[in-house]
Design an enzyme around this catalytic site. Sequence first.
Site, short mmCIF file in Angstrom:
data_model
loop_
_atom_site.label_atom_id
_atom_site.label_comp_id
_atom_site.label_asym_id
_atom_site.label_seq_id
_atom_site.Cartn_x
_atom_site.Cartn_y
_atom_site.Cartn_z
N LYS A 1 -13.86 0.47 -4.10
CA LYS A 1 -14.96 0.92 -3.25
C LYS A 1 -16.01 1.63 -4.09
O LYS A 1 -17.21 1.39 -3.95
CB LYS A 1 -14.45 1.88 -2.16
CG LYS A 1 -13.56 1.21 -1.13
CD LYS A 1 -13.18 2.20 -0.05
CE LYS A 1 -12.06 1.66 0.81
NZ LYS A 1 -11.47 2.66 1.68
N HIS B 1 7.32 -26.77 -0.45
CA HIS B 1 6.64 -27.89 -1.11
C HIS B 1 5.49 -27.40 -1.98
O HIS B 1 4.65 -28.18 -2.41
CB HIS B 1 6.14 -28.88 -0.04
CG HIS B 1 7.26 -29.48 0.75
ND1 HIS B 1 7.77 -30.73 0.53
CD2 HIS B 1 8.04 -28.94 1.73
CE1 HIS B 1 8.78 -30.96 1.35
NE2 HIS B 1 8.96 -29.88 2.10
N GLU C 1 0.82 -1.20 0.00
CA GLU C 1 0.00 0.00 0.00
C GLU C 1 0.87 1.27 0.00
O GLU C 1 0.43 2.33 -0.44
CB GLU C 1 -0.91 -0.01 1.23
CG GLU C 1 -2.32 0.46 0.93
CD GLU C 1 -3.31 0.16 2.04
OE1 GLU C 1 -4.34 -0.46 1.74
OE2 GLU C 1 -3.07 0.54 3.19
O1 PA5 Z 1 -3.43 1.54 5.86
C1 PA5 Z 1 -4.52 2.03 5.62
O2 PA5 Z 1 -4.72 3.23 5.67
C2 PA5 Z 1 -5.72 1.15 5.27
O3 PA5 Z 1 -5.34 -0.18 5.16
C3 PA5 Z 1 -6.76 1.26 6.36
O4 PA5 Z 1 -6.17 0.91 7.57
C4 PA5 Z 1 -7.95 0.38 6.09
O5 PA5 Z 1 -8.48 0.67 4.83
C5 PA5 Z 1 -9.01 0.55 7.16
O6 PA5 Z 1 -9.37 1.89 7.25
P1 PA5 Z 1 -10.16 2.45 8.49
O7 PA5 Z 1 -9.32 2.29 9.69
O8 PA5 Z 1 -10.43 3.87 8.16
O9 PA5 Z 1 -11.43 1.63 8.61
#
Ligand code: PA5
Length: 447
Positions: free
Chosen positions: A424, A310, A289
Amino acid sequence: MANLKVDIKNTLDFLNENEINAYQDEIKKHFEALKNKTGKGSDFLGWMDLPEGISAELIADIKSTVESIKEKAEVFVVIGIGGSYLGARAVIEALGHHFYELKKNRGFPLVLFAGQNISEDYLANLLEILDEKDYAVSVISKSGTTTEPAIAFRLIREHMENKYGVEEARKRIIAITDKEKGALRTLADNEGYKTYVVPDDVGGRYSVLTPVGLLPIAMAGFDLDELLKGAREMKTAAESTDDIRKNPVALYAATRNTLYNKGKIIEILVNYQPELFYFTEWWKQLYGESEGKEGKGIFPAGVSFTTDLHSMGQYIQDGLRKIFETVVSVEKPNKKLEIPKDKENLDKLNYIAGKNIHEVNLMAEKGTTIAHVDGGVPNIKISIPQVNAESLGELIYFFELACAVSGYILGINPFDQPGVEEYKRNMFALLGKPGFEEETKHIRKRL
Ligand code: PA5
């Protein structure tokens, strides 16, 4: 003093050390940009100060919440996704008994997870278990509006209110969210839930050392002080010098970027300890990310050896040569077990009788590293003495800081995640969410 070590000798067949050293000035510049908050995404650098910034009051508050919840809950459900889930799960699984669900007298609630998928069967099965158990829940969402945890929380809250009544349910729900914004904050304030705050300047995937990770980890019975101590030690080590040869964070960041520039575009994080499976999942999110942007970035993958030797071993040994491995190598196990001698020796294992299992695992690790290097896969080794809270704290801070520096080397913002909004939007359009009417018209034609 930090115990974590980075060893790059098994990359040297693939690169010239000068290519790594050539990053020296650039890395120094990136460390300064992080320190002075002058680089990309500088509003999200709060994680850098968490190791020493978490106050004794907050830790004491978390510990007292754990004490009161464990009196009345045998199960604690942690609702969250991505950064609001993976850090806690990584630490809990790493430090826990492998069969903790079956262990009696744990002394702490069994931590279960929800809101990390949209599986009807998963949630229905969880509710079946919650019918039979006394439980409490933490709902974790920084934005307070994420669909997956919101669905899970809606179901669990209804279940809880039916089971315990509204008043008691309120005492069994803890919300971890923004200090003032978002639907979860509004709900928590309206209902009077106990809350903890996700700091504004800490993004989800960098939030394990905030209440997002600390509350669930403490609820599972693990040592927050040791975890934070490890993170502090790594921070001190990383701040003590910018020198690539002496600073483990700089060495790792420079080496992986040198390999990337040579076409090694996939990094596989390798563990030889099954309890590190979710640590790898946390790492994959952190790097995927943070770095996968603007058509750039190393693709983070993970394997658990020897299990995956394996299954994935063949590809790594012999497939497309675009891979490098980063092994999290554990020097010592926490327990001791010897291979027994057998009179008949039908399995021909007597040659290793009397050896500890870990010694065999280490030989598997060394043998695999050499085989993969011979097969064209460079190998970075990151060693820790043992899987314990302190080492995990070191690993967490090490990988977070290296990720930030690596992201700056790539020239991207390692603290945003614009790409995750795409799915989303489509999902909302397909579900007919108000406000998405135009998108709904277009996307339905594509089905
Ligand atoms: O690292 C990030 O920002 C994302 O992975 C969020 O943690 C994830 O989308 C969850 O978001 P939120 O805490 O707003 O529900």
